[in-house]
Enzyme design. Structure first.
Site, PDB file in Angstrom:
ATOM      1  N   GLY A  16       0.842  -1.254   0.074  1.00 45.89           N
ATOM      2  CA  GLY A  16       0.110  -0.087  -0.065  1.00 45.89           C
ATOM      3  C   GLY A  16       0.710   1.373   0.094  1.00 45.89           C
ATOM      4  N   ASP A  36       8.048  -4.120   8.901  1.00 50.06           N
ATOM      5  CA  ASP A  36       6.441  -4.735   8.596  1.00 50.06           C
ATOM      6  C   ASP A  36       6.308  -5.950   9.346  1.00 50.06           C
ATOM      7  OD1 ASP A  36       4.404  -3.814   6.362  1.00 50.06           O
ATOM      8  OD2 ASP A  36       3.859  -5.574   7.612  1.00 50.06           O
ATOM      9  N   ASP A  62       6.918  -5.842  14.777  1.00 48.15           N
ATOM     10  CA  ASP A  62       5.741  -5.837  15.149  1.00 48.15           C
ATOM     11  C   ASP A  62       5.672  -4.482  16.065  1.00 48.15           C
ATOM     12  OD1 ASP A  62       3.204  -5.793  16.543  1.00 48.15           O
ATOM     13  OD2 ASP A  62       3.263  -8.028  17.319  1.00 48.15           O
ATOM     14  N   VAL A  63       4.903  -3.434  15.312  1.00 44.28           N
ATOM     15  CA  VAL A  63       5.245  -2.316  16.150  1.00 44.28           C
ATOM     16  C   VAL A  63       4.338  -2.177  17.383  1.00 44.28           C
ATOM     17  CG1 VAL A  63       5.590  -0.663  13.849  1.00 44.28           C
ATOM     18  CG2 VAL A  63       2.956  -1.147  14.963  1.00 44.28           C
ATOM     19  N   ASN A  89       3.803   4.660   9.612  1.00 48.36           N
ATOM     20  CA  ASN A  89       2.687   4.357   8.763  1.00 48.36           C
ATOM     21  C   ASN A  89       2.036   3.158   9.103  1.00 48.36           C
ATOM     22  OD1 ASN A  89       1.758   4.546   5.706  1.00 48.36           O
ATOM     23  ND2 ASN A  89       2.950   2.365   5.994  1.00 48.36           N
ATOM     24  N   SER A 144      -5.108  10.240   9.535  1.00 47.94           N
ATOM     25  CA  SER A 144      -6.148  10.284   8.352  1.00 47.94           C
ATOM     26  C   SER A 144      -7.024  11.455   8.571  1.00 47.94           C
ATOM     27  CB  SER A 144      -6.818   8.961   8.606  1.00 47.94           C
ATOM     28  OG  SER A 144      -7.922   9.137   7.709  1.00 47.94           O
ATOM     29  N   TYR A 157     -10.924   2.951  14.469  1.00 47.43           N
ATOM     30  CA  TYR A 157      -9.922   3.359  13.663  1.00 47.43           C
ATOM     31  C   TYR A 157      -9.781   5.042  13.937  1.00 47.43           C
ATOM     32  CZ  TYR A 157      -7.543   4.731   9.129  1.00 47.43           C
ATOM     33  OH  TYR A 157      -6.754   5.193   8.507  1.00 47.43           O
ATOM     34  N   LYS A 161      -6.694   7.516  14.982  1.00 46.02           N
ATOM     35  CA  LYS A 161      -5.934   8.363  14.113  1.00 46.02           C
ATOM     36  C   LYS A 161      -6.149   9.760  14.808  1.00 46.02           C
ATOM     37  CE  LYS A 161      -4.436   5.634  11.107  1.00 46.02           C
ATOM     38  NZ  LYS A 161      -2.993   5.380  10.827  1.00 46.02           N
ATOM     39  N   PRO A 187      -3.816  11.488   4.937  1.00 48.81           N
ATOM     40  CA  PRO A 187      -4.108  11.043   3.862  1.00 48.81           C
ATOM     41  C   PRO A 187      -5.743  11.057   3.766  1.00 48.81           C
ATOM     42  CG  PRO A 187      -2.625   9.541   4.628  1.00 48.81           C
ATOM     43  CD  PRO A 187      -3.008  10.331   5.744  1.00 48.81           C
TER      44      PRO A 187
END
Ligand SMILES: NC(=O)c1ccc[n+]([C@@H]2O[C@H](COP(=O)([O-])OP(=O)(O)OC[C@H]3O[C@@H](n4cnc5c(N)ncnc54)[C@H](O)[C@@H]3O)[C@@H](O)[C@H]2O)c1
Length: 251
Positions: A16, A36, A62-63, A89, A144, A157, A161, A187
Site C-alpha cells: 500500500g 513490517d 511488530d510495532v 505508517n 487520516s 480506527y 488516528k 491522507p
C-alpha cells in the site's frame, strides 16, 4: 536526490502507501528500512528497490511489541550509525470490517489501538534516543483525514488516528530542544493495490464531489508531503498536520 544518504525507517511499508513511500524516498537517495509484520511482503519491497539500484533493507517488526521495536532501532543504528527519519505508517486499516460502534469487541478495539496508537508510541520510544544523540531527527506520523469528518462505522480506527494528531503535537513540544521535528500527515481516501471495504465505490465518488480537486486520490499524491517533511527544507516546521485529501476537508 533531496534525501541523499538519509537513514529512514518506514513502518508498515510491506504494501500500500508505505511501499510507495519506500520506493519514492529511496529514489531520492535515502537508505530505507521497511519495518513490517509481514516479513515476506517487506522483503519483496526491499528486493524491488534494490533491483532498481537504490538501497533498502527489510526487518520484520511488530510495532505493537516493545521488544520488536527496540530490536528494530538497534539493528538500524548498528548498520548505519544513526537514524534520520521515522515514518510511523503501520496501521490496522485495510483489514477493518465496517460495523456499528457497539458491535466492535473490546478485543478488536484493543488490538487496533495496540498497533495504531501504542505502535506509534513504541517506535518513537525506541528510535528517538538515537536521534537525540545526533541532536537531529524527523518523525512523520500518519493519521487520516477521516478524523476531520468523523465518518461512521469504524470508531476505533477514527479514534486511533485522532490520537495520533494529539500525540504529534505533544511530542513535538518535548523534542524541539533536540532539533527533532514531529509532524503528521492526514491522507484522504486513497486507492491502493489492496482491496478494502472502508469506502465503497459510491462513497469514493461522493467524497470526490466534495473535494476541491475533483479526482480520486492516488498513492503518488502523498509522496511530496512525505519527502518534504523528511528533508532539510522542513526543519522549522513541527507539531503540524499536513492534510493531503484534495481539499475535501479544510482545517
Ligand atoms: N489508504 C487510505 O485511503 C488511507 C487513508 C488515510 C490514512 N491511511 C493511513 O495510511 C497508512 C497506510 O495505509 P494503507 O492503505 O497502505 O494500509 P494497509 O492496511 O494496506 O497497510 C498497512 C501495513 O501495516 C502493516 N502492519 C499491520 N500491523 C502491523 C504491526 N503490528 N507491525 C508492523 N506492521 C504492521 C501491514 O502488514 C501492512 O503492510 C495507514 O496508517 C493508514 O491508516 C490510509
Amino acid at each position: 536526490m533531496r534525501l541523499k544518504d538519509k537513514v529512514i525507517i518506514i513502518t508498515g511499508a510491506g504494501q500500500g502507501l508505505g511501499a510507495m513511500y519506500a520506493h519514492k524516498l529511496a529514489e531520492e537517495g535515502a537508505k530505507i528500512t521497511i519495518a513490517d509484520i509481514n516479513e515476506e511482503k517487506a522483503r519483496k519491497v526491499a528486493d524491488d528497490i534494490n533491483a532498481k539500484g537504490y538501497e533498502a533493507i527489510a526487518i520484520r517488526t511488530d510495532v505493537s511489541n516493545e521488544q520488536s521495536t527496540e530490536a528494530l532501532a538497534k539493528l538500524v543504528s548498528e548498520r548505519y550509525g544513526h537514524i534520520d527519519v521515522l515514518v510511523n505508517n503501520a496501521s490496522i486499516f485495510a483489514t477493518i470490517k465496517m460495523k456499528p460502534f457497539n458491535e466492535i469487541s473490546v478485543k478488536e478495539w484493543d488490538n487496533l489501538m495496540g498497533v495504531n496508537l501504542r505502535g506509534v508510541f513504541l517506535c518513537c520510544k525506541a528510535v528517538i534516543p538515537f536521534m537525540k544523540k545526533k541532536k537531529m531527527g524527523k518523525v512523520i506520523n500518519i493519521s487520516s483525514s477521516t478524523v476531520f469528518m468523523g465518518r461512521p462505522y469504524y470508531l476505533h480506527y477514527v479514534t486511533s488516528k485522532a490520537g495520533v494528531i494529539g500525540f504529534t503535537r505533544a511530542l513535538a513540544k518535548e523534542l524541539g530542544e533536540w532539533n527533532i521535528n514531529v509532524n503528521c500527515v492526514t491522507p484522504g481516501g486513497t486507492k491502493t493495490e489492496i482491496p478494502r471495504d472502508t469506502v465503497s465505490p459510491e462513497q469514493f465518488q461522493a467524497l470526490i464531489n466534495q473535494q476541491c480537486i475533483k479526482r480520486q486520490e492516488v498513492p503518488e499524491d502523498l509522496v511530496g508531503a512525505i519527502i518534504f517533511l523528511s528533508s532539510d527544507e522542513s526543519t522549522f516546521i513541527s507539531g503540524q498536520t499536513i492534510n493531503v485529501d484534495g481539499g475535501l476537508n479544510l482545517h
